[in-house]
Design an enzyme around this catalytic site. Structure first.
Site, PDB file in Angstrom:
ATOM      1  N   HIS A 280       0.835  -1.200   0.000  1.00 40.18           N
ATOM      2  CA  HIS A 280       0.000   0.000   0.000  1.00 40.18           C
ATOM      3  C   HIS A 280       0.869   1.249   0.000  1.00 40.18           C
ATOM      4  O   HIS A 280       1.506   1.578   0.994  1.00 40.18           O
ATOM      5  CB  HIS A 280      -0.902  -0.020   1.239  1.00 40.18           C
ATOM      6  N   GLY A 281       0.891   1.972  -1.122  1.00 39.12           N
ATOM      7  CA  GLY A 281       1.603   3.244  -1.190  1.00 39.12           C
ATOM      8  C   GLY A 281       0.848   4.332  -0.458  1.00 39.12           C
ATOM      9  O   GLY A 281      -0.290   4.145  -0.024  1.00 39.12           O
TER      10      GLY A 281
END
Length: 326
Positions: free
Chosen positions: A126-127
């Protein structure tokens, strides 16, 4: 109501105060007022560029939601999103997002042939702003016609102006039982175990911040489906957060509100890589499956991401014709 003389006096005092402040600034900085004005203007523009990606993302999503409402009304559609009449609207949104990814990030998707034809649980890093995931599901739909259900945070289910967009892609937030049911029907489902904590507090070293979360692994076991690891190169260089500042971490841990400032929106090269599926094994525990999934994503990271990440290098990679594909 102020009299004319009182207004004139107030205006004079304001001008005197402003002149005094200008004089102090000029004396302190040694820079003329008109130069200070332009410097302030440039700083304001830089502030908007650096710290507005979340707002831009939300506005753009609302715009897509508006297009879908127009499409819905024009075609007289109801809320039955399984209706084939929604396909053109879904394709329209996917095409717009895919084009944005290509133009702004030179987006590429590698290894899509590794995604099984049947059900599977896609697990991804998850950026700070998971725009890469949006590009992924849109490219998947355009190229294969397959939808990927997305486990989203409850916060998004309460945001006004994006519900039609979330329902069409589609996003789910009903918990483990709903996830298992979706997979048992032969669908793809995706989840980012790190969630908001990984998005906000991971850094240029791309550490996985999953804590003790293993619900996703139990879902895969209960549904008897493989796990497909996913990682996007340079996603943290596209957008970063101020999560290293202690106050923001303290605030999040006590409120659970993902209100940490996000900066960036840089046009870095983004490449999403699909890893080899981890097959269903009836003899494996959820804890063991979590560990195998972590190792699989870390292998993708170590193979395709230079650590620590660098914004300048990620920008230059837009012009690199020798990107690794697998």
């Amino acid at each position: 109501m102020l009299s004319k003389s009182e207004s004139h006096t107030s205006w004079q005092e304001s001008m005197i105060s402003s002149t005094w402040l200008t004089y102090i600034l000029e004396e302190w900085t040694g820079v003329a007022y008109h130069c200070l004005y332009y410097i302030s203007l440039i700083l304001c523009v830089l502030h908007l560029i650096l710290f507005a990606p979340n707002l831009i993302f939300i506005i753009f999503t609302c715009f897509l939601n508006l297009l879908l409402h127009i499409y819905k009304r024009k075609n007289g559609l109801d809320e039955d999103f399984s209706n084939k009449s929604w396909d053109n609207g879904r394709f329209m949104v996917a095409s717009i997002l895919s084009m944005c990814g290509k133009l702004w990030h030179g987006y590429e998707l590698h290894g899509m042939e590794k995604i099984p034809e049947g059900p599977g649980l896609i697990v991804y890093y998850h950026g700070a702003l998971p725009i890469d995931y949006s590009y992924f599901i849109c490219n998947l739909y355009i190229q294969t016609g397959r939808l990927c259900y997305s486990v989203v945070d409850h916060v998004f289910s309460k945001l006004p102006g994006i519900q039609l967009y979330l329902n069409l892609l589609p996003g789910v937030h009903g918990g483990r039982d709903e996830s298992v049911e979706i997979l048992k029907k032969g669908n793809l489902l995706s989840v980012a175990p790190g969630g908001a904590r990984e998005a906000l507090f991971s850094d240029e070293n791309y550490n996985l911040l999953w804590g003790n979360r293993k619900g996703f692994a139990q879902v895969a076991i209960d549904a008897k489906v493989p796990i497909i690891p996913l990682f996007t190169q340079n996603i943290r260089e596209g957008c970063g957060t101020l999560g290293k500042i202690g106050f923001f971490r303290w605030f999040y841990e006590r409120s659970r509100l993902p209100l940490i400032p996000v900066y960036g929106g840089f046009p870095v090269k983004l490449c999403t890589y699909v890893g080899d599926p981890i097959p269903y094994d009836p003899n494996i525990t959820a804890t063991e499956l979590v560990e195998k999934t972590k190792i699989a994503i870390e292998k993708l990271r170590d193979r395709h991401q230079k650590l620590p990440g660098s914004i300048l290098r990620a920008l230059l990679e837009r012009f690199d014709k020798h990107q690794k594909e697998d």
